[in-house]
Design a protein around this motif. Structure first.
Motif, PDB file in Angstrom:
ATOM      1  N   UNK A  99      -7.976  -0.624   6.984  1.00 14.77           N
ATOM      2  CA  UNK A  99      -7.175  -1.757   6.515  1.00 14.77           C
ATOM      3  C   UNK A  99      -5.700  -1.388   6.432  1.00 14.77           C
ATOM      4  N   UNK A 100      -5.396  -0.141   6.114  1.00 11.88           N
ATOM      5  CA  UNK A 100      -4.000   0.281   5.983  1.00 11.88           C
ATOM      6  C   UNK A 100      -3.247   0.187   7.306  1.00 11.88           C
ATOM      7  N   UNK A 101      -3.968   0.170   8.410  1.00 11.16           N
ATOM      8  CA  UNK A 101      -3.323   0.073   9.716  1.00 11.16           C
ATOM      9  C   UNK A 101      -2.943  -1.371  10.048  1.00 11.16           C
ATOM     10  N   UNK A 117      -4.164  -2.205   0.029  1.00 13.85           N
ATOM     11  CA  UNK A 117      -5.085  -2.194   1.165  1.00 13.85           C
ATOM     12  C   UNK A 117      -6.486  -2.100   0.594  1.00 13.85           C
ATOM     13  N   UNK A 118      -7.391  -2.913   1.108  1.00 11.09           N
ATOM     14  CA  UNK A 118      -8.729  -3.016   0.527  1.00 11.09           C
ATOM     15  C   UNK A 118      -9.787  -2.814   1.603  1.00 11.09           C
ATOM     16  N   UNK A 119     -10.748  -1.969   1.294  1.00  4.00           N
ATOM     17  CA  UNK A 119     -11.928  -1.817   2.142  1.00  4.00           C
ATOM     18  C   UNK A 119     -13.169  -2.066   1.312  1.00  4.00           C
ATOM     19  N   UNK A 120     -14.230  -2.528   1.947  1.00  4.11           N
ATOM     20  CA  UNK A 120     -15.453  -2.747   1.182  1.00  4.11           C
ATOM     21  C   UNK A 120     -16.684  -2.536   2.047  1.00  4.11           C
ATOM     22  N   UNK A 154      -1.359  -5.237   9.525  1.00  6.32           N
ATOM     23  CA  UNK A 154      -0.072  -5.747   9.077  1.00  6.32           C
ATOM     24  C   UNK A 154      -0.280  -6.796   7.995  1.00  6.32           C
ATOM     25  N   UNK A 155       0.791  -7.161   7.317  1.00  8.43           N
ATOM     26  CA  UNK A 155       0.706  -8.182   6.284  1.00  8.43           C
ATOM     27  C   UNK A 155       0.558  -7.604   4.901  1.00  8.43           C
ATOM     28  N   UNK A 156       0.594  -8.478   3.898  1.00  8.15           N
ATOM     29  CA  UNK A 156       0.516  -8.073   2.500  1.00  8.15           C
ATOM     30  C   UNK A 156      -0.909  -8.011   1.969  1.00  8.15           C
ATOM     31  N   UNK A 157      -1.837  -8.720   2.592  1.00  7.77           N
ATOM     32  CA  UNK A 157      -3.227  -8.762   2.107  1.00  7.77           C
ATOM     33  C   UNK A 157      -4.121  -8.145   3.174  1.00  7.77           C
ATOM     34  N   UNK A 158      -4.114  -6.821   3.205  1.00  4.41           N
ATOM     35  CA  UNK A 158      -4.849  -6.080   4.228  1.00  4.41           C
ATOM     36  C   UNK A 158      -6.245  -5.747   3.722  1.00  4.41           C
ATOM     37  N   UNK A 159      -7.251  -6.266   4.393  1.00  2.00           N
ATOM     38  CA  UNK A 159      -8.633  -6.073   3.957  1.00  2.00           C
ATOM     39  C   UNK A 159      -9.513  -5.821   5.173  1.00  2.00           C
ATOM     40  N   UNK A 160     -10.499  -4.937   5.005  1.00  2.00           N
ATOM     41  CA  UNK A 160     -11.387  -4.592   6.109  1.00  2.00           C
ATOM     42  C   UNK A 160     -12.796  -4.345   5.583  1.00  2.00           C
ATOM     43  N   UNK A 161     -13.779  -4.961   6.221  1.00  2.00           N
ATOM     44  CA  UNK A 161     -15.184  -4.705   5.898  1.00  2.00           C
ATOM     45  C   UNK A 161     -15.677  -3.519   6.716  1.00  2.00           C
ATOM     46  N   UNK A 162     -16.519  -2.700   6.108  1.00  2.00           N
ATOM     47  CA  UNK A 162     -17.070  -1.557   6.838  1.00  2.00           C
ATOM     48  C   UNK A 162     -18.031  -2.026   7.916  1.00  2.00           C
ATOM     49  N   UNK A 201     -15.992  -1.872  -3.474  1.00  2.00           N
ATOM     50  CA  UNK A 201     -14.685  -2.209  -2.931  1.00  2.00           C
ATOM     51  C   UNK A 201     -13.706  -1.114  -3.343  1.00  2.00           C
ATOM     52  N   UNK A 202     -12.924  -0.611  -2.397  1.00  3.14           N
ATOM     53  CA  UNK A 202     -11.877   0.351  -2.734  1.00  3.14           C
ATOM     54  C   UNK A 202     -10.517  -0.292  -2.496  1.00  3.14           C
ATOM     55  N   UNK A 203      -9.610  -0.052  -3.442  1.00  2.00           N
ATOM     56  CA  UNK A 203      -8.295  -0.679  -3.439  1.00  2.00           C
ATOM     57  C   UNK A 203      -7.240   0.415  -3.576  1.00  2.00           C
ATOM     58  N   UNK A 204      -6.329   0.507  -2.612  1.00  2.00           N
ATOM     59  CA  UNK A 204      -5.256   1.497  -2.723  1.00  2.00           C
ATOM     60  C   UNK A 204      -3.939   0.805  -3.033  1.00  2.00           C
ATOM     61  N   UNK A 205      -3.195   1.397  -3.951  1.00  2.00           N
ATOM     62  CA  UNK A 205      -1.846   0.918  -4.272  1.00  2.00           C
ATOM     63  C   UNK A 205      -0.900   1.628  -3.306  1.00  2.00           C
ATOM     64  N   UNK A 206      -0.480   0.920  -2.273  1.00  2.00           N
ATOM     65  CA  UNK A 206       0.167   1.564  -1.142  1.00  2.00           C
ATOM     66  C   UNK A 206       1.567   2.080  -1.430  1.00  2.00           C
ATOM     67  N   UNK A 207       2.218   1.573  -2.460  1.00  2.00           N
ATOM     68  CA  UNK A 207       3.601   1.989  -2.728  1.00  2.00           C
ATOM     69  C   UNK A 207       3.697   3.255  -3.581  1.00  2.00           C
TER      70      UNK A 207
END
Length: 606
Positions: A334-336, A286-289, A338-346, A192-198
């Motif tokens: 996932x960064x594309x 933003x989270x991808x996994x 909307x919302x506060x809990x942006x998550x995307x599976x590969x 899982x990769x997690x980016x701190x967007x701010x």
């Protein structure tokens, strides 16, 4: 030592001549044994135990290093200095070796009386009695603590992130490699990769120290998730990695475990961060996994994947780089969202899209070299439908794909920086066209507009390039126009204003394209040295029958009059739209109603 004892030692095997000599010396009478131990005292840490491991002798160096007085060591086993660092199998192998009469050698981590740990390079020599079995053991040690501390420091430099204290990217990659290296099974693992967007916003607004505090806050919170089944690391400037090894052999169970972990990550990062000086920001993420397995026989694989490609949310891989890459692709998707809990599976289609883009970039580079770019132009007319200028539009006439639309290759050119080279080519072609038009009364007064990109404006010598090309082709003032959108103004407005002022001084005019679609367009009008506004086609398309849209267009026209600007309506496709815009006071018009973009014949050099 008797001949029978020597024969038994030779039968043991694996004992060097030096070690055998030591055994023979230690089997001599006690006073000789004492002399040898005294000699060893000067250089080694020495301990002797009986057959069951109870300490019968230690030298001063042993007592000094362990911090135990001799009377607290004699009669006890070496567990008194045990550190717990080694697994039971380590000592099982030690005893199996020495009870068989063989010399054992390795490094051991011990714990001193004050709790500090120290490493010793240890050789244990069994003393064989008349019955052919060991009667006692001599342990000779040399201290290795400094070397281990140095190695640990090197490991920290190589595998620990200096800002957060977490594993760094290299450590996480090594951990994935270790999972991949295990015997193939049907278990699914996840990364899982997690980016701190701010982070970039905080760095720009409050400085890098505040950014580091944001990173540290996120790291402390994520660290609470670490455990036997979860490993946390920092793998990029604003990106963390979460490794879940060998979760389950059942795909649904593995997916549920990943979903639960992602929820915990979001919950952990949800609270606001205090960055000092009263600055409080949230750590939006933003989270991808990606789920992966190294087994081609994983549950559901036959239904979900072919040749390592997945259709059901996992990949088959033996490559740590591929695992991290796929998770990162998902995070960027996932960064594309909307919302506060942006998550995307590969999903495999994401990688296919990336490969497709990279192939197109390669082909674009080759296409530029082969001269496949072509300049088109669309007419701009006045209120009486007379052509007063044209907008230059670039097209790519691909050798096999045919005509590639600009929205497919221009964003790639922006991302790779090729847009600067393309922009230079467009500018040169446009100036050639204007120079050619200057030879005819019918075209001498026409203007030609070219689009500017943000990357072009960032070039230090951009104005000098424009000045050189316009001078070379002797372009009359006011004939060349540059169109730029509001999005290119966000990076450095003051520099952009300065550039446009210098261009205006050289006779090149500017137009603000897609006006009305941004958040702050009105605030720019007072500052920007532009001569024209172009009403975006999204307003024009609904201007007939939608009074609110018509009111917006009318407001834009009135604002333009206040600032002395010309107004152009884009995307005019029907007669009714033309009439409505003209009635509202729009000065010029562009769209399919007056002509589609068409190739400009390559002019001869002038």
């Amino acid at each position: 030592m008797t001949a029978n004892e020597i024969d038994r030692n030779e039968a043991v095997g694996g004992i060097s001549n030096e070690q055998r000599t030591m055994q023979e010396r230690l089997a001599r009478p006690q006073h000789v044994f004492d002399d040898i131990l005294i000699a060893l005292n000067e250089h080694s840490i020495v301990a002797v135990t009986d057959a069951i491991g109870r300490i019968t002798y230690v030298n001063d160096r042993f007592c000094e290093l362990s911090q135990y007085p001799r009377d607290e060591l004699l009669g006890r086993t070496h567990r008194v200095v045990g550190s717990g660092h080694h697994p039971p199998a380590f000592f099982a192998n030690l005893w199996r070796t020495i009870t068989a009469g063989r010399v054992w050698q390795d490094e051991i981590c011990n714990r001193a009386r004050d709790g500090s740990e120290y490493w010793v390079n240890t050789t244990i020599i069994p003393l064989i009695g008349s019955a052919g079995t060991p009667t006692s053991y001599v342990a000779l040690r040399t201290e290795e603590t400094q070397r281990h501390e140095a190695e640990a420091a090197v490991r920290r430099l190589a595998y620990v992130d200096p800002v957060t204290g977490l594993d760094n990217r290299a450590a996480m990659m090594r951990a994935i490699d270790e999972i991949v290296a295990l015997p193939a099974g049907d278990s699914f693992s996840a990364f899982i990769t997690v980016s701190v967007d701010q982070l970039s916003v905080v760095n720009d607004a409050f400085g890098f120290e505040a950014g580091d505090r944001l990173l540290l806050g996120a790291a402390r919170r994520l660290k609470t998730l670490a455990g036997d089944r979860t490993r946390i690391g920092r793998i990029g400037s604003n990106t963390y990695g979460v490794l879940l090894p060998r979760i389950s052999t059942d795909l649904r169970d593995a997916e549920q475990a990943v979903s639960n972990t992602i929820d915990r990550v979001f919950d952990t990062l949800a609270d606001a961060n205090e960055l000092g000086s009263g600055i409080v920001v949230g750590a939006g993420a933003s989270i991808g996994h990606v789920l992966w397995t190294s087994s081609a026989h994983a549950s559901g694989l036959a239904d979900g994947a072919e040749d390592g490609k997945n259709r059901c949310g996992f990949i088959v891989s033996h490559d740590a780089n591929e695992v991290v890459k796929c998770s990162e692709i998902a995070r960027k998707r996932a960064r594309r969202l909307s919302g506060q809990r942006r998550s995307q599976r590969f999903e495999q289609r994401m990688l296919d899209a990336v490969h497709g883009r990279m192939l197109l970039v390669s082909e674009l580079r080759a296409g530029i070299a082969r001269g496949e770019l072509q300049l088109f132009a669309q007419p701009i007319v006045d209120r009486h439908r007379r052509v007063i200028g044209r907008e230059a539009l670039i097209r790519w006439n691909h050798a096999t794909r045919g005509l590639v639309p600009p929205d497919e290759f221009i964003p790639l050119a922006e991302q790779t920086g090729m847009i600067v080279q393309i922009g230079d080519w467009v500018l040169d072609q446009a100036c050639q066209v204007l120079a050619h038009w200057a030879h005819s009364d019918a075209t001498r007064e026409l203007t030609l507009s070219v689009n500017l990109s943000e990357r072009q404006l960032q070039e230090i010598d951009f104005v000098e390039r424009v000045r050189e090309v316009t001078s070379r082709y002797d372009i009359a003032p006011g004939r060349l126009k540059f169109e730029l959108t509001e999005s290119v103004l966000h990076r450095d407005l003051s520099r952009t204003i300065s550039l446009l002022e210098r261009l205006r001084e050289d006779g090149a005019h500017a137009s603000l394209d897609d006006f009305g679609t941004g958040y702050s367009s009105l605030s720019y009008l007072r500052q920007l040295p532009v001569q024209q506004l172009k009403i975006d086609r999204s307003f024009v398309s609904s201007i007939v029958g939608d009074e609110q849209t018509a009111a917006v267009a009318e407001t834009i026209v009135r604002l333009a009059r206040i600032f002395g600007l010309q107004v152009v309506g884009e995307g005019v496709e029907t007669e009714a739209q033309f009439v409505r815009l003209r009635d509202l006071g729009v000065d010029a018009f562009q769209g399919y109603l007056f002509g589609r973009p068409a190739p400009i014949e390559r002019p001869v050099d002038v």
